[in-house]
Write a protein that holds these residues in place. Sequence first.
Motif, short mmCIF file in Angstrom:
data_model
loop_
_atom_site.label_atom_id
_atom_site.label_comp_id
_atom_site.label_asym_id
_atom_site.label_seq_id
_atom_site.Cartn_x
_atom_site.Cartn_y
_atom_site.Cartn_z
N SER A 52 3.75 2.17 -4.43
CA SER A 52 4.12 1.22 -6.24
C SER A 52 4.54 2.71 -6.80
O SER A 52 4.68 3.62 -6.76
CB SER A 52 2.58 1.60 -6.44
N PHE B 213 -0.93 1.17 -11.56
CA PHE B 213 -1.26 -0.15 -10.75
C PHE B 213 -2.14 -1.15 -10.41
O PHE B 213 -1.67 -2.19 -10.37
CB PHE B 213 -0.69 0.52 -9.54
N ASP B 214 -3.73 -0.52 -10.40
CA ASP B 214 -4.07 -1.58 -10.76
C ASP B 214 -4.53 -2.32 -12.00
O ASP B 214 -4.91 -4.18 -11.46
CB ASP B 214 -5.82 -1.41 -10.63
N HIS C 289 0.91 -1.43 0.38
CA HIS C 289 0.10 -0.44 -0.15
C HIS C 289 0.95 1.47 0.00
O HIS C 289 1.28 1.25 0.95
CB HIS C 289 -1.24 0.14 1.30
N GLY C 290 0.44 1.96 -1.42
CA GLY C 290 1.40 3.09 -1.21
C GLY C 290 2.98 2.83 -1.66
O GLY C 290 3.93 4.22 -1.33
N ASP D 192 1.19 5.01 -10.71
CA ASP D 192 -0.26 5.50 -10.50
C ASP D 192 -0.96 4.34 -10.35
O ASP D 192 -0.74 3.73 -10.77
CB ASP D 192 -0.01 6.49 -11.68
N ASP D 193 -1.59 5.06 -8.96
CA ASP D 193 -3.05 3.89 -9.57
C ASP D 193 -3.56 2.94 -10.39
O ASP D 193 -3.76 2.07 -10.01
CB ASP D 193 -3.96 4.91 -8.48
N GLY D 194 -3.86 3.77 -11.00
CA GLY D 194 -5.02 3.24 -12.46
C GLY D 194 -3.78 1.95 -13.69
O GLY D 194 -4.46 0.85 -12.90
#
Lengths: 244, 244
Positions: free
Chosen positions: A194, A201-202, A191-192, A197-199
Motif C-alpha cells: 500500500s 489503507f483499510d 499485501h504489504g 499506512d494501514d489504517g
Amino acid sequence: MQVHIVHVHPESTSFNGAMTQTARESLTRAGHEVALSDLYAEGFDPVERGGHYRSRVDAKIFSPLAEQRHAHEAGSLPGDVVREIERLERADLVIFQFPLWWHQVPAMLKGWMDRVFVNGGLYTSRMRYDRGYFKGRRAIVSLTTGAPAAAMGPGGRGGDIERLLWPVHYSLHYMGFSVLPPFLAFGVAGHGYSYADDGDFDALMKEHLENWESRLGAIERDEPLSFPGWGDWDGEGRKLEMTV
Amino acid sequence: MQVHIVHVHPESTSFNGAMTQTARESLTRAGHEVALSDLYAEGFDPVERGGHYRSRVDAKIFSPLAEQRHAHEAGSLPGDVVREIERLERADLVIFQFPLWWHQVPAMLKGWMDRVFVNGGLYTSRMRYDRGYFKGRRAIVSLTTGAPAAAMGPGGRGGDIERLLWPVHYSLHYMGFSVLPPFLAFGVAGHGYSYADDGDFDALMKEHLENWESRLGAIERDEPLSFPGWGDWDGEGRKLEMTV
C-alpha cells in the motif's frame, strides 16, 4: 438484468475477490441474476494455439483467424470457448474485474479475449463496432491499480488511466458492447504494498467497496462512453472530415 | 550490438516468423550478435500464479508483488524468468516481434511482462522510468496488424496505432528502456485474410520485409520516443505545471 462477471485474479482472498463478491451480493439482492467466470479458478488457458482445434482446416500451418472461423462453421470450437460464449450471450451486462498489470489487463484476461472473441463467429468485417455481435448489451471494466489516483491523471507518473484503458475499451466496442465508464479502485497494491499506512489503507478499501456497490445500484442508468462508428469512416476506414 | 529478439507467434511459417528471420539474418550480417526468445516454441507459461514460486513468503495468500520480491531476494525466481532476465541483461537492443491481437500484445507476450519484469528485482518505487533497471538500453516493438495503414490513423476504424501502443511503450519506459519508434507492418492478416488481392498482398509483404531490413540497418541512429520522467512529476506523481 442478467449480469455476467469475468473475474481475473490468482488469489481468491484478494481485494479483487472482495470486489467481485460485493458485485455478486449487491446485484443479487437487487433482484438481478449473476453468473461468474472465475478464469484462474477454472484454469482457463489464455494461450491461443493450434492445439485447441481438434479438426483443423489446415493441419500444417496454424492461422488463428482461419481456424477460429472454420471451427465456428464446423461447430468444433474448443469447449471452454463455447462455454464462455454461452455465458456472454445470456448477459445484459458484463463486468470485467481485474488488477491493472503492466498498464493493461493481465495475460489471463488478454488471452480470454484472444480465444473467445471468435473470428467469423462473434465478428466479421461487417459485424463489428456499432454493428457488432453484442449490440444492445453493456460492458464495464472494474479494476484495481497499485498507484494512487493522483498519479494516474494526464501526464501523471502511473500513466493516464483513460489512455491506458482505451485499447481494451475499443476491443469491447469492436464486439458491439456499449462500454460504460470504468470503475477505478486506485491504491490497491496487494499485501504489504500500500502507498498509505494501514489504517488509511483499510479505510480506502472500504470506501472502494462502498462506491462500487452504489455505482452498481445505479448502473442501469449509466451512459456509455462514446466511440467512433461506421458513420464516422470512409470506405478505407479513414476518419471522415466533418463539414462545418 | 548485442540484440535480443522476443518473438511471439504460434506459427513458425507466419509472416511474423519471416520478420524475425529477416532481423536475425540482416543484423548478423551487419556484425551484431543476435539471440532469440521464441516464447511459443519454448512453451513459456504466461500466467502469473502462486505455483511458479517454490519457496513462498506466504504459503496461503498469493500476492504477485510480494512473491516476486521475495523470490528475487531469496534467489528462488522461476527458472524461465531467470533465463529471460539474463537474456535481457546481455542486450543493447531488445526487439519485440508480435501480431497485434485485440488492440494489444498477445496474451503470451503480456504474461511474459507480468512474470519477467520482477518487482523488487527489476524495478522498485525508486528504480523506474528514467531511473529504470534497463537505462541505457533500447527497445522497439515490431508488429503486424490485419487492418491496412489507412484505417489506423487518429479516429480511424482500426484504432489509432499510436494510441494503441502507448500502454506497452509506457511499460518499457517504466523499465528504463529508451523506446524507439515502432515498426508497423499493416495489412498482414494471416492466410486467406488479406485486405488486398494476392499479387498486391505478396508485394506488400515483400515491401514490409525490405523496409524492416533497412530500418534495422540504421537503427543505431534512431531517436527514441519521448516520455515523462521524474523531473516532470510532483511528489504525488502528478504532472508538474510548467512555468511559462
